[in-house]
Design a protein around this motif. Structure first.
Motif, PDB file in Angstrom:
ATOM      1  N   LYS A  15      32.083  -7.764  34.378  1.00 65.50           N
ATOM      2  CA  LYS A  15      31.004  -7.280  33.738  1.00 65.50           C
ATOM      3  C   LYS A  15      30.185  -8.277  33.102  1.00 65.50           C
ATOM      4  O   LYS A  15      30.639  -9.067  32.437  1.00 65.50           O
ATOM      5  CB  LYS A  15      31.384  -6.068  32.806  1.00 65.50           C
ATOM      6  N   GLY A  16      28.635  -8.234  33.439  1.00 66.06           N
ATOM      7  CA  GLY A  16      27.956  -9.269  32.753  1.00 66.06           C
ATOM      8  C   GLY A  16      27.625 -10.399  33.519  1.00 66.06           C
ATOM      9  O   GLY A  16      26.764 -11.293  33.338  1.00 66.06           O
ATOM     10  N   ASP A  17      28.406 -10.758  34.515  1.00 67.29           N
ATOM     11  CA  ASP A  17      28.344 -11.751  35.483  1.00 67.29           C
ATOM     12  C   ASP A  17      26.789 -11.710  36.045  1.00 67.29           C
ATOM     13  O   ASP A  17      26.082 -10.659  36.479  1.00 67.29           O
ATOM     14  CB  ASP A  17      29.157 -12.223  36.686  1.00 67.29           C
ATOM     15  N   ARG A  18      26.190 -13.015  36.041  1.00 68.04           N
ATOM     16  CA  ARG A  18      24.960 -13.281  36.752  1.00 68.04           C
ATOM     17  C   ARG A  18      25.095 -13.446  38.198  1.00 68.04           C
ATOM     18  O   ARG A  18      26.214 -14.362  38.662  1.00 68.04           O
ATOM     19  CB  ARG A  18      23.862 -14.221  36.414  1.00 68.04           C
ATOM     20  N   VAL A  19      24.707 -12.545  39.308  1.00 69.36           N
ATOM     21  CA  VAL A  19      25.243 -12.841  40.799  1.00 69.36           C
ATOM     22  C   VAL A  19      23.852 -12.516  41.456  1.00 69.36           C
ATOM     23  O   VAL A  19      23.024 -11.972  41.067  1.00 69.36           O
ATOM     24  CB  VAL A  19      25.954 -11.514  40.906  1.00 69.36           C
ATOM     25  N   VAL A  20      23.876 -12.789  42.818  1.00 72.56           N
ATOM     26  CA  VAL A  20      23.206 -12.607  43.884  1.00 72.56           C
ATOM     27  C   VAL A  20      24.329 -11.990  44.820  1.00 72.56           C
ATOM     28  O   VAL A  20      25.389 -12.246  45.103  1.00 72.56           O
ATOM     29  CB  VAL A  20      22.433 -13.911  44.319  1.00 72.56           C
ATOM     30  N   GLY A  21      23.530 -10.884  45.787  1.00 73.93           N
ATOM     31  CA  GLY A  21      24.140 -10.384  46.743  1.00 73.93           C
ATOM     32  C   GLY A  21      23.350 -10.183  47.982  1.00 73.93           C
ATOM     33  O   GLY A  21      22.153 -10.109  48.045  1.00 73.93           O
ATOM     34  N   LEU A  22      24.087  -9.972  48.977  1.00 75.18           N
ATOM     35  CA  LEU A  22      23.475  -9.628  50.383  1.00 75.18           C
ATOM     36  C   LEU A  22      23.902  -8.338  50.937  1.00 75.18           C
ATOM     37  O   LEU A  22      25.327  -8.159  51.099  1.00 75.18           O
ATOM     38  CB  LEU A  22      23.767 -10.678  51.584  1.00 75.18           C
ATOM     39  N   ASN A  23      23.318  -7.266  51.044  1.00 75.67           N
ATOM     40  CA  ASN A  23      23.736  -5.879  51.360  1.00 75.67           C
ATOM     41  C   ASN A  23      23.212  -5.199  52.375  1.00 75.67           C
ATOM     42  O   ASN A  23      22.734  -4.170  52.524  1.00 75.67           O
ATOM     43  CB  ASN A  23      23.308  -5.120  49.986  1.00 75.67           C
TER      44      ASN A  23
END
Length: 346
Positions: free
Chosen positions: A99-107
């Protein structure tokens, strides 16, 4: 017996998951998206729930909503697959995120990025360093990782090679220009639709940039390569632009096919490969996800690292609030965009 009313104090332990959230929903193909409230569902053990800060707006999203894409969504449908934000919740099997992690994602399996929250598989999420803004993250992953696979893994690009990039001011094309010119130190010729866009391509590092015409293209390639032709062609347009670009490839060169923005899939006679002994290869990040997950993951990690080091920088031409998502689509439809268009979903 009298009932006693108790006061309960709720302690905020950090980022909380709202039971409902706003999303831009397609309820009828070909009609504008509508902002609606959606209920949060339960996570599977390998899933991650994000608080979406930014989401890329891509031509695939527009085509899906117009019914012009090979994916036919089940309605109601929330578009958007290129997201950046913070982790709200993780499934029981997720060990690499918290929780709280800064992330990017491909969905590209579930989409749903045009919203305040979305759910992704853990294998489609990457940590985002603090030095990269959410908007940059949402503009980075898909185009740059695809371009990296095409140029580095498939074409084996080397310093000093000549590269022709079609649709060079678009999201994928500008990523290819940025990588080829600024990471691999190649000599890049960019082809685009207007002189304004050509100026942007030159600013991004292209040796030369020009508006498309068959005669002008051949003449410029002859000039830059001293009549030898280009070592690599990176094409995401298809149609007549692709066909004409084949006249510019060098002996034993390579043509990388990364998409068909023109919606015209060219027919290539195999006999045309023989005179110059050139290779024709395709690249699709989505298919690497299925066929070679390690390369898929590493490609995105590599472009995140390059961005953090300042080697590459995604160009964002416009940003729209979630409520103005249909204006963002219109901006794309009218071909006003260069690089990427972003939604602010926060």
């Amino acid at each position: 017996m009298a009932l006693r009313r108790c006061m309960v104090t709720v302690v905020n332990t950090g980022i909380r998951r709202a039971s409902t959230f706003k999303a831009a929903v397609l309820k009828e193909v070909g009609q504008p998206l509508k902002i609606d409230e959606i209920k949060s569902g339960k996570l599977a053990k390998d899933q991650v729930r994000l608080k979406v800060n930014k989401c890329g707006v891509n031509s695939a999203d527009l085509q899906i909503c117009k019914g012009e894409y090979h994916i036919k969504p089940k309605l109601p449908f929330v578009p958007g697959f290129e997201v950046a934000g913070e982790v709200l919740e993780i499934g029981s099997g997720v060990k690499t995120l918290q929780k709280g992690d800064r992330v990017v994602g491909l969905n590209k399996d579930l989409f749903s990025g045009f919203a305040q929250q979305c759910v992704l598989n853990q294998n489609d999420v990457w940590l985002l360093p603090g030095g990269i803004k959410f908007g940059e993250g949402a503009a980075l992953t898909d185009a740059y990782a695809t371009a990296l696979l095409g140029l580095a893994r498939r074409a084996q690009l080397q310093e000093g090679d000549t590269v022709l990039v079609t649709a060079a001011a678009g999201g994928l094309g500008l990523a290819a220009v940025d990588l080829a010119a600024n990471v691999y130190r190649a000599k890049v010729i960019g082809v685009c639709g207007t002189e304004d866009k050509a100026s942007l391509v030159r600013e991004k590092g292209a040796w030369a940039a020009l508006t498309y015409s068959p005669q002008h293209l051949r003449a410029k390639v002859e000039e830059v390569t001293v009549g030898k032709g280009v070592k690599v062609i990176f094409d995401a347009v298809g149609g007549h632009v692709f066909q004409e670009s084949l006249n510019c490839v060098a002996h034993e060169g390579m043509v990388v096919v990364a998409g068909f923005a023109s919606k015209e899939i060219p027919q290539v006679e195999t006999s045309s490969l023989l005179p110059k002994a050139f290779s024709l290869v395709g690249v699709s990040l989505s298919n690497y996800r299925v066929s070679d997950p390690e390369v898929y993951r590493q490609s995105v990690e590599d472009v995140i690292d390059m961005c953090e080091q300042g080697l590459i920088s995604p160009h964002i031409s416009a940003e729209f609030d979630l409520e103005n998502v249909n204006e963002a689509f219109e901006f794309l439809r009218e071909r006003k965009s260069t690089g990427k268009v972003i939604l602010d979903c926060d």
